[in-house]
Design a protein around this motif. Structure first.
Motif, PDB file in Angstrom:
ATOM      1  N   LEU A 114       0.822  -1.201   0.000  1.00 24.51           N
ATOM      2  CA  LEU A 114       0.000   0.000   0.000  1.00 24.51           C
ATOM      3  C   LEU A 114       0.864   1.261   0.000  1.00 24.51           C
ATOM      4  N   ARG A 115       0.240   2.378  -0.290  1.00 24.63           N
ATOM      5  CA  ARG A 115       0.979   3.633  -0.168  1.00 24.63           C
ATOM      6  C   ARG A 115       1.313   3.849   1.314  1.00 24.63           C
ATOM      7  N   GLU A 116       2.312   4.637   1.587  1.00 27.30           N
ATOM      8  CA  GLU A 116       2.844   4.736   2.945  1.00 27.30           C
ATOM      9  C   GLU A 116       1.869   5.304   3.963  1.00 27.30           C
ATOM     10  N   ASP A 117       0.876   6.097   3.534  1.00 28.38           N
ATOM     11  CA  ASP A 117      -0.063   6.674   4.498  1.00 28.38           C
ATOM     12  C   ASP A 117      -1.395   5.927   4.532  1.00 28.38           C
ATOM     13  N   ALA A 118      -1.461   4.738   3.968  1.00 28.88           N
ATOM     14  CA  ALA A 118      -2.710   3.972   3.929  1.00 28.88           C
ATOM     15  C   ALA A 118      -3.157   3.560   5.330  1.00 28.88           C
ATOM     16  N   THR A 119      -4.453   3.432   5.523  1.00 30.67           N
ATOM     17  CA  THR A 119      -5.017   3.048   6.811  1.00 30.67           C
ATOM     18  C   THR A 119      -5.199   1.535   6.910  1.00 30.67           C
ATOM     19  N   GLY A 120      -5.513   1.095   8.115  1.00 27.56           N
ATOM     20  CA  GLY A 120      -5.789  -0.318   8.323  1.00 27.56           C
ATOM     21  C   GLY A 120      -7.006  -0.756   7.531  1.00 27.56           C
ATOM     22  N   ALA A 121      -7.977   0.141   7.379  1.00 24.61           N
ATOM     23  CA  ALA A 121      -9.186  -0.184   6.623  1.00 24.61           C
ATOM     24  C   ALA A 121      -8.849  -0.446   5.163  1.00 24.61           C
ATOM     25  N   GLU A 122      -7.923   0.327   4.640  1.00 24.25           N
ATOM     26  CA  GLU A 122      -7.520   0.142   3.247  1.00 24.25           C
ATOM     27  C   GLU A 122      -6.769  -1.177   3.065  1.00 24.25           C
ATOM     28  N   ALA A 123      -5.971  -1.548   4.075  1.00 25.28           N
ATOM     29  CA  ALA A 123      -5.261  -2.824   4.024  1.00 25.28           C
ATOM     30  C   ALA A 123      -6.262  -3.976   4.028  1.00 25.28           C
ATOM     31  N   LEU A 124      -7.286  -3.863   4.859  1.00 24.03           N
ATOM     32  CA  LEU A 124      -8.313  -4.892   4.929  1.00 24.03           C
ATOM     33  C   LEU A 124      -9.055  -5.003   3.599  1.00 24.03           C
ATOM     34  N   ALA A 125      -9.432  -3.875   3.039  1.00 26.67           N
ATOM     35  CA  ALA A 125     -10.173  -3.875   1.776  1.00 26.67           C
ATOM     36  C   ALA A 125      -9.361  -4.512   0.652  1.00 26.67           C
ATOM     37  N   ALA A 126      -8.042  -4.366   0.706  1.00 24.79           N
ATOM     38  CA  ALA A 126      -7.195  -4.929  -0.344  1.00 24.79           C
ATOM     39  C   ALA A 126      -7.122  -6.448  -0.271  1.00 24.79           C
ATOM     40  N   VAL A 127      -7.525  -7.012   0.871  1.00 28.07           N
ATOM     41  CA  VAL A 127      -7.410  -8.453   1.080  1.00 28.07           C
ATOM     42  C   VAL A 127      -8.761  -9.172   1.092  1.00 28.07           C
ATOM     43  N   ALA A 128      -9.804  -8.524   1.579  1.00 29.08           N
ATOM     44  CA  ALA A 128     -11.048  -9.260   1.834  1.00 29.08           C
ATOM     45  C   ALA A 128     -12.326  -8.522   1.472  1.00 29.08           C
ATOM     46  N   GLU A 129     -12.422  -7.968   0.305  1.00 29.40           N
ATOM     47  CA  GLU A 129     -13.707  -7.412  -0.112  1.00 29.40           C
ATOM     48  C   GLU A 129     -14.657  -8.577  -0.454  1.00 29.40           C
ATOM     49  N   PRO A 130     -15.997  -8.335  -0.400  1.00 28.70           N
ATOM     50  CA  PRO A 130     -16.593  -7.044  -0.071  1.00 28.70           C
ATOM     51  C   PRO A 130     -16.700  -6.819   1.431  1.00 28.70           C
ATOM     52  N   LEU A 131     -16.575  -5.544   1.811  1.00 28.83           N
ATOM     53  CA  LEU A 131     -16.759  -5.154   3.204  1.00 28.83           C
ATOM     54  C   LEU A 131     -18.144  -4.538   3.332  1.00 28.83           C
ATOM     55  N   ARG A 132     -18.735  -4.702   4.500  1.00 28.18           N
ATOM     56  CA  ARG A 132     -20.083  -4.150   4.725  1.00 28.18           C
ATOM     57  C   ARG A 132     -20.058  -3.287   5.974  1.00 28.18           C
ATOM     58  N   TYR A 133     -20.587  -2.058   5.839  1.00 27.54           N
ATOM     59  CA  TYR A 133     -20.653  -1.136   6.972  1.00 27.54           C
ATOM     60  C   TYR A 133     -22.100  -0.721   7.195  1.00 27.54           C
ATOM     61  N   ASP A 134     -22.391  -0.254   8.422  1.00 27.19           N
ATOM     62  CA  ASP A 134     -23.740   0.246   8.649  1.00 27.19           C
ATOM     63  C   ASP A 134     -23.734   1.764   8.516  1.00 27.19           C
ATOM     64  N   GLY A 135     -24.887   2.379   8.783  1.00 26.47           N
ATOM     65  CA  GLY A 135     -25.007   3.825   8.621  1.00 26.47           C
ATOM     66  C   GLY A 135     -24.133   4.619   9.552  1.00 26.47           C
ATOM     67  N   ALA A 136     -23.660   3.994  10.643  1.00 24.12           N
ATOM     68  CA  ALA A 136     -22.783   4.677  11.589  1.00 24.12           C
ATOM     69  C   ALA A 136     -21.321   4.371  11.305  1.00 24.12           C
ATOM     70  N   ALA A 137     -21.043   3.814  10.129  1.00 27.50           N
ATOM     71  CA  ALA A 137     -19.678   3.484   9.714  1.00 27.50           C
ATOM     72  C   ALA A 137     -19.057   2.390  10.566  1.00 27.50           C
ATOM     73  N   LEU A 138     -19.857   1.457  11.061  1.00 26.08           N
ATOM     74  CA  LEU A 138     -19.342   0.324  11.824  1.00 26.08           C
ATOM     75  C   LEU A 138     -19.067  -0.825  10.862  1.00 26.08           C
ATOM     76  N   LEU A 139     -17.992  -1.559  11.095  1.00 25.28           N
ATOM     77  CA  LEU A 139     -17.647  -2.696  10.261  1.00 25.28           C
ATOM     78  C   LEU A 139     -18.565  -3.859  10.597  1.00 25.28           C
ATOM     79  N   CYS A 140     -19.372  -4.259   9.666  1.00 27.65           N
ATOM     80  CA  CYS A 140     -20.374  -5.298   9.914  1.00 27.65           C
ATOM     81  C   CYS A 140     -20.026  -6.625   9.256  1.00 27.65           C
ATOM     82  N   GLY A 141     -19.381  -6.578   8.102  1.00 22.73           N
ATOM     83  CA  GLY A 141     -19.079  -7.808   7.392  1.00 22.73           C
ATOM     84  C   GLY A 141     -17.760  -7.714   6.646  1.00 22.73           C
ATOM     85  N   ILE A 142     -17.026  -8.821   6.638  1.00 28.65           N
ATOM     86  CA  ILE A 142     -15.756  -8.914   5.909  1.00 28.65           C
ATOM     87  C   ILE A 142     -15.861 -10.078   4.936  1.00 28.65           C
ATOM     88  N   ALA A 143     -15.509  -9.839   3.681  1.00 32.01           N
ATOM     89  CA  ALA A 143     -15.603 -10.867   2.644  1.00 32.01           C
ATOM     90  C   ALA A 143     -17.021 -11.436   2.579  1.00 32.01           C
TER      91      ALA A 143
END
Length: 226
Positions: A114-143
């Motif tokens: 990843l680029r040097e300033d990438a977040t943990g969320a971006e690292a996760l997305a690069a490995v296990a999409e699709p990701l699912r979030y709720d309206g409050a931006a909570l992580l609900c589902g991975i892959a």
């Protein structure tokens, strides 16, 4: 005292993705912020575990160790990038929501570059999409797991797993050494923000509590000085 009211006193537990961090060679530590704001460095590891937990102290760690050297073996660092070991533990049948079944491969790992300033969320997305979030931006589902629900409270009629899992492996074989085909996240477990996406993810909850405590201390000092 108002902090205690944030989580029902009689709550048996919550089903959610927790978020973990490591320097890539030590032990897992429960994250104090969500993956959307965490910025792991080159050589670090981040983990996600889906499970039923009563609180952060009882949360189960990913079953695979945060072994950056093993997970990222063969991935050379390129200028202007960083490598982050990602471990995703989908839990087991006891942690699965009613009517859902965990993936056949319960452990998934990856080493995104990843680029040097990438977040943990971006690292996760690069490995296990699709990701699912709720309206409050909570992580609900991975892959895609689970397909629905987000940090729901588990009633006393459901069987709660006993105790956190130990984070050992990967050693090269068995469940502690998942193939690189492939991490609970923060509040109410954890309100990670994308994971921003955490649901509740305990890591975010811990961060929020810390902010409240600091804010309360500041108000108390200001009143004394007044």
């Amino acid at each position: 005292m108002t902090l205690a009211a944030a989580v029902p006193a009689q709550a048996d537990g919550y089903r959610y993705w927790s978020f973990w961090e490591s320097d890539g060679g030590g032990k897992w530590a429960y994250a104090t912020q969500g993956p959307a704001t965490a910025r792991p460095a080159d050589g670090d590891a981040i983990g996600f575990r889906f499970a039923v937990s009563r609180d952060a102290s009882d949360a189960s760690q990913p079953a695979a160790a945060p072994d950056f050297a093993a997970i990222c073996a063969g991935t050379e660092k390129r200028a202007g990038t960083k490598r982050v070991a990602v471990v995703i533990d989908f839990g087991g049948p006891l942690d699965a929501p009613p009517g859902e079944t965990p993936p056949d491969k319960l452990l998934k790992v990856g080493c995104p570059q990843l680029r040097e300033d990438a977040t943990g969320a971006e690292a996760l997305a690069a490995v296990a999409e699709p990701l699912r979030y709720d309206g409050a931006a909570l992580l609900c589902g991975i892959a895609g797991y689970p397909a629905k629900g987000c940090g729901e409270q588990v009633s006393g009629t459901e069987t709660l797993p006993s105790g956190p899992a130990s984070g050992t492996g990967p050693s090269g074989t068995g469940p502690s050494a998942p193939s690189a085909t492939g991490p609970k996240t923060a509040t109410g477990p954890t309100a990670s923000t994308v994971s921003g996406r955490g649901g509740p993810s305990v890591g975010v909850l811990a961060g929020g509590v810390a902010v409240l405590l600091l804010g309360g201390a500041a108000v108390w000092k200001a009143r004394r000085r007044g």
